[in-house]
Design a protein around this motif. Structure first.
Motif, PDB file in Angstrom:
ATOM      1  N   THR A   1      -6.771  -7.368  -0.333  1.00 22.79           N
ATOM      2  CA  THR A   1      -7.233  -6.645   0.640  1.00 22.79           C
ATOM      3  C   THR A   1      -8.622  -6.503   0.733  1.00 22.79           C
ATOM      4  O   THR A   1      -9.257  -6.126   1.772  1.00 22.79           O
ATOM      5  CB  THR A   1      -6.502  -5.138   1.081  1.00 22.79           C
TER       6      THR A   1
ATOM      7  N   LEU B   1      -3.802  -5.382  -5.245  1.00 25.23           N
ATOM      8  CA  LEU B   1      -3.992  -4.874  -3.686  1.00 25.23           C
ATOM      9  C   LEU B   1      -5.532  -4.932  -3.396  1.00 25.23           C
ATOM     10  O   LEU B   1      -5.734  -5.474  -2.607  1.00 25.23           O
ATOM     11  CB  LEU B   1      -3.521  -3.552  -3.885  1.00 25.23           C
TER      12      LEU B   1
ATOM     13  N   ASP C   1       0.704   3.941  -2.830  1.00 32.08           N
ATOM     14  CA  ASP C   1       0.560   5.412  -2.522  1.00 32.08           C
ATOM     15  C   ASP C   1       1.462   6.185  -3.047  1.00 32.08           C
ATOM     16  O   ASP C   1       1.044   7.260  -3.721  1.00 32.08           O
ATOM     17  CB  ASP C   1       0.672   5.518  -0.989  1.00 32.08           C
TER      18      ASP C   1
ATOM     19  N   TYR D   1      -8.532   0.885  -4.082  1.00 28.70           N
ATOM     20  CA  TYR D   1      -7.644   0.408  -5.256  1.00 28.70           C
ATOM     21  C   TYR D   1      -8.532   0.316  -6.379  1.00 28.70           C
ATOM     22  O   TYR D   1      -8.166   0.641  -7.335  1.00 28.70           O
ATOM     23  CB  TYR D   1      -7.011  -0.857  -5.003  1.00 28.70           C
TER      24      TYR D   1
ATOM     25  N   ARG E   1       0.704  -1.147   0.068  1.00 23.65           N
ATOM     26  CA  ARG E   1       0.031   0.145   0.153  1.00 23.65           C
ATOM     27  C   ARG E   1       0.900   1.274  -0.055  1.00 23.65           C
ATOM     28  O   ARG E   1       0.576   2.228  -0.831  1.00 23.65           O
ATOM     29  CB  ARG E   1      -0.830  -0.162   1.284  1.00 23.65           C
TER      30      ARG E   1
END
Length: 155
Positions: free
Chosen positions: A71, A67, A26, A76, A22
């Motif tokens: 998750t 991702l 980011d 995303y 993440r």
């Protein structure tokens, strides 16, 4: 840093380290926010574009998809939606999507060809992210780095 490296965020998540994935994603999202479309290369400390084109590469979308699968975080999907919207805004022409020669100008500079992986990989990640594809097993799957389905197809 090269845009090709943005795939690493998804690989980290697939390897069990979604938190680091993440943070890495980011950092690429910050670049996307700055330019609208990822430049091919950046100077990481300043985010200055060192290679101003965009070859319509799938790595950012691949990572966002991975991702999201790992998750379940809608962030995303939102990033992929924004990524696709920016691709349409900057690259869409009457009969396709040409590469971009300079993402730092307004309007962006466009090239005169579209790489095959735009159709075979990039759009596949968008489709799997948003299409609720009934023939893809979102819980038990395995994709290659080129988005080829190796496991997870349903009849």
């Amino acid at each position: 840093m090269g845009e090709l490296g943005s795939f690493f965020a998804g690989l980290l998540a697939e390897g069990g380290d979604a938190a680091t994935g993440r943070r890495y994603h980011d950092s690429w999202n910050v670049v996307q926010d700055r330019y609208g479309v990822l430049p091919e290369g950046i100077e990481y400390s300043t985010l200055a574009a060192t290679s101003r084109g965009n070859q319509l590469r799938p790595e950012f979308a691949d990572a966002a998809f991975s991702l999201w699968l790992e998750t379940g975080d809608e962030l995303y999907r939102q990033r992929n939606q924004k990524h696709f919207a920016q691709m349409r805004r900057t690259s869409k022409v009457r009969h396709g999507y040409p590469i971009l020669t300079d993402v730092t100008t307004n309007p962006v500079g466009r090239g005169d060809f579209c790489p095959g992986y735009w159709w075979s990989e990039q759009l596949k990640y968008y489709w799997l992210t948003f299409g609720d594809a009934r023939r893809f097993d979102y819980g038990d799957h395995y994709l290659s780095t080129e988005g080829n389905l190796l496991k997870g197809a349903r009849k």
